[in-house]
Design an enzyme around this catalytic site. Structure first.
Site, short mmCIF file in Angstrom:
data_model
loop_
_atom_site.label_atom_id
_atom_site.label_comp_id
_atom_site.label_asym_id
_atom_site.label_seq_id
_atom_site.Cartn_x
_atom_site.Cartn_y
_atom_site.Cartn_z
N ARG A 150 -18.64 92.52 18.96
CA ARG A 150 -17.18 92.35 18.94
C ARG A 150 -16.67 92.53 17.52
NH1 ARG A 150 -17.16 86.35 20.48
NH2 ARG A 150 -19.01 86.66 19.21
N LEU A 250 -12.12 82.91 28.85
CA LEU A 250 -11.17 82.31 29.80
C LEU A 250 -9.97 81.75 29.04
CD1 LEU A 250 -13.37 80.44 32.45
CD2 LEU A 250 -11.96 82.48 32.78
N CYS A 260 -11.47 98.81 22.81
CA CYS A 260 -12.52 98.93 23.83
C CYS A 260 -12.04 98.67 25.25
CB CYS A 260 -13.66 97.99 23.49
SG CYS A 260 -14.28 98.29 21.83
N LYS A 263 -9.45 101.21 26.75
CA LYS A 263 -10.01 102.56 26.88
C LYS A 263 -11.17 102.58 27.89
CE LYS A 263 -12.78 103.62 23.29
NZ LYS A 263 -14.16 103.78 23.73
#
Ligand code: UGA
Length: 437
Positions: A150, A250, A260, A263
Site C-alpha cells: 500500500r 471497514l 489501484c 483502475k
C-alpha cells in the site's frame, strides 16, 4: 527492476536491502537524475533513507539504459505503469510489452522475466510469446509476482507481507524466485505461495476488488446508519471482531480512490466481460463508489444548511489517503468540484499533496496550515485522515471559523470532543443528534 514508480522503486530498494544486487531502470532521465541525487520522485515515508543506505552499500544503482541494467540479471522485474486505457477501462499494457521486448532483446543468458505490474489474466502468456518470437533459445522464462503493498506503508508492507504470490509454470524459474524471496522466509514473516501464472494474475485483481467491495459495503451501511440512528464505527467493530469478516478495511469514509482500486476494478470488469462471466458485485461497487464522492460534496452542502453560494469551505486533506502525495482519483477532487459547482469558495490544506493537487483542482486557495485554512470559513471538512489532523486544537478552530461546523468524513473526532469545543460535528454513518433521543 524496470520502472521506478511506486512499486518498482520500493521493490528495488527493499530487494537491495535484502542483500541482492539491484539495478533500477527508468526511461525518464529526469527521474534517474533525481534518484542519483537521492531525491525521491514520490513521497513515501522511509524511502529516501532506504535508497541512500543501499546505494552507499553498493547494492543499488540507477540507469536509463535498460540493456545495461539487465545484463547478467537472474531476474528482471517489470514494474511499469498499467494505466486504464482511455475509453474502455482495459489496462493499457503497451508499456509492459515494450519493456518485455527490450528486455528479451537485451538479455545475454537465461533469466526470469517477472511481471510485478498489475496485469490482466493472460498477460504472462503474451510476454512468453514475445520471448518465443525474439529469442526462443536464451532460456528466458516468464512468471507473475503481483505486489500487494500500500502507498504510505509501502516499505513495511513489502518487508512484512501477509503473503507473496508467485505464478510460475517452470521449476527453474520457481527456484530463482525462491532465492529472490529467501530473506523473507528466513525471518518467517511471509509464506511464499506458488501457483499457476494465470491464477497469480487473477489473485491480484480479486484481492483489490474484494477490498473495494468491503469498503463500499461499509460505506452503504454508513448511509443506512444515518437513517436509522446507528453508529457505523460500532457496527464495523461489531462485525470486524468476527474473524471470518476481519476488522481491516471497514472504515467508512468518502469512498475509495488512488491509483489501484478504481483502475483495477474497471480492468477486472473488462476481463469478466470478455470472458462472459459477469461480476455483478464488483459492478455495483464501482457505481456506488463513483456516485459516493459527489454525494459527499452534497452532504457538506446539506450540513451547511443547503445553500453555499458565496460561503467558504475549508478542506483538510486532499490526497486519496494519508502519507502520500498521490491525488489519483482522490475523493477530494469530486467533493471540491461539487462545492464549487454550488458556488462555494474552497480553501484547502494538505501536508504533502498540494503540488499534485494543483494539477487537478482549480480555483482553490491553498493554506499554509489547517488553522489558516479554517480562518473565516463557514465549515471545516476533514477529507483525508492525516495524523496531523488527529489532534487539532478544536478550541482554536472554533475561534477561527465563521460558523462552528466540523464535517469529519473520516470519523476521527469523537462527538464529545467536538462538543466540548463548541463545534457542531457531522460524521459519516453517525446517528443524528436528534435521533439519539
Ligand atoms: C491498494 C491495496 O490495499 C494494496 O494491497 C495494493 O497493493 C495496492 O492497492 C495496489 O494494487 O498497488 P493503496 O491504493 O495504496 O493500496 O491504498 P489503500 O490503503 O488500499 O487505500 C485505498 C483507498 O481506500 C483509499 O482511498 C482509502 O482511503 C480507502 N479506504 C481504505 C477506506 O475508505 N476505508 C478503509 O477502511 C480502507
Amino acid at each position: 527492476m524496470i520502472g521506478t514508480g511506486y512499486v518498482g522503486l520500493v521493490s528495488g530498494a527493499c530487494f537491495s536491502d535484502f542483500g541482492h544486487d539491484v539495478v533500477c531502470v527508468d526511461k525518464d532521465a529526469r527521474k534517474i537524475e533525481l534518484l542519483h541525487q537521492n531525491v525521491m520522485p514520490i513521497y513515501e515515508p522511509g524511502l529516501a533513507e532506504l535508497v541512500a543506505s543501499n546505494v552507499q552499500a553498493g547494492r543499488l544503482s540507477f540507469t536509463t539504459d535498460l540493456a545495461e541494467g539487465v545484463k547478467g540479471a537472474d531476474a528482471v522485474f517489470i514494474a511499469v505503469g498499467t494505466p486504464s486505457r482511455r475509453g474502455d477501462g482495459h489496462a493499457d499494457l503497451s508499456y509492459v510489452f515494450a519493456a518485455a521486448e527490450e528486455i528479451v532483446a537485451a538479455l545475454d543468458g537465461p533469466a526470469v522475466i517477472v511481471t510485478k505490474s498489475t496485469v490482466p489474466v493472460g498477460t504472462g502468456d503474451e510476454v512468453e510469446r514475445i520471448v518465443e518470437r525474439i529469442a526462443p533459445d536464451k532460456g528466458i522464462t516468464v512468471v507473475s509476482n503481483p505486489e500487494f503493498l500500500r502507498e504510505g506503508a509501502a516499505i513495511e508492507d513489502f518487508k512484512h507481507p501477509d503473503r507473496v504470490v508467485v505464478g510460475s509454470e517452470d521449476e527453474r524459474a520457481s527456484e530463482v524466485m525462491r532465492g529472490v524471496y529467501r530473506p523473507l522466509s528466513l525471518n518467517q514473516s511471509a509464506p511464499v505461495m506458488f501457483t499457476g501464472r494465470r491464477t497469480a494474475e487473477l489473485i491480484k485483481y480479486a484481492a483489490n476488488a474484494f477490498l473495494a467491495v468491503k469498503i463500499t459495503f461499509i460505506n452503504e451501511i454508513a448511509d443506512l446508519c444515518e437513517q436509522v440512528g446507528a453508529d457505523v464505527q460500532e457496527v464495523s467493530r461489531g462485525i470486524g471482531m468476527d474473524n471470518r469478516i476481519g476488522r481491516k478495511f471497514l472504515n467508512a469514509g468518502p469512498g475509495y480512490g488512488g491509483s489501484c482500486f478504481p483502475k483495477d476494478t474497471l480492468a477486472l470488469l473488462k476481463t469478466a466481460d470478455d470472458a462472459e462471466s459477469p461480476l455483478r458485485i464488483v459492478e455495483a461497487t464501482v457505481q456506488v463508489n463513483e456516485s459516493r464522492k459527489r454525494a459527499m460534496g452534497r452532504k457538506v452542502i446539506k450540513a451547511m444548511g443547503g445553500e453555499v453560494r458565496g460561503k467558504t469551505v475549508a478542506i483538510l486533506g486532499l490526497t486519496f489517503k494519508p502519507n502520500t502525495d498521490d491525488m489519483r482519483d482522490a475523493p477530494s477532487i469530486a467533493i471540491i468540484q461539487t462545492l464549487q459547482d454550488a458556488g462555494a469558495n474552497v480553501k484547502a490544506f494538505d501536508p504533502e499533496g498540494v503540488e499534485q493537487a494543483k494539477l487537478v483542482i482549480k480555483n482553490v486557495e491553498f493554506a499554509a496550515s489547517p488553522y489558516a485554512a479554517a480562518e473565516g470559513a463557514d465549515a471545516l471538512v476533514i477529507v483525508t485522515e492525516w495524523d496531523a489532523f488527529r489532534a487539532l486544537d478544536l478550541n482554536r478552530m472554533k475561534s477561527l471559523l465563521n460558523q462552528p461546523l466540523l464535517i469529519d468524513l473520516r470519523n476521527i473526532y469523537p462527538a464529545a470532543e467536538a462538543e466540548r469545543a463548541g463545534l457542531q460535528l457531522v460524521g459519516v454513518g453517525k446517528p443524528r443528534q436528534d435521533s439519539n433521543g
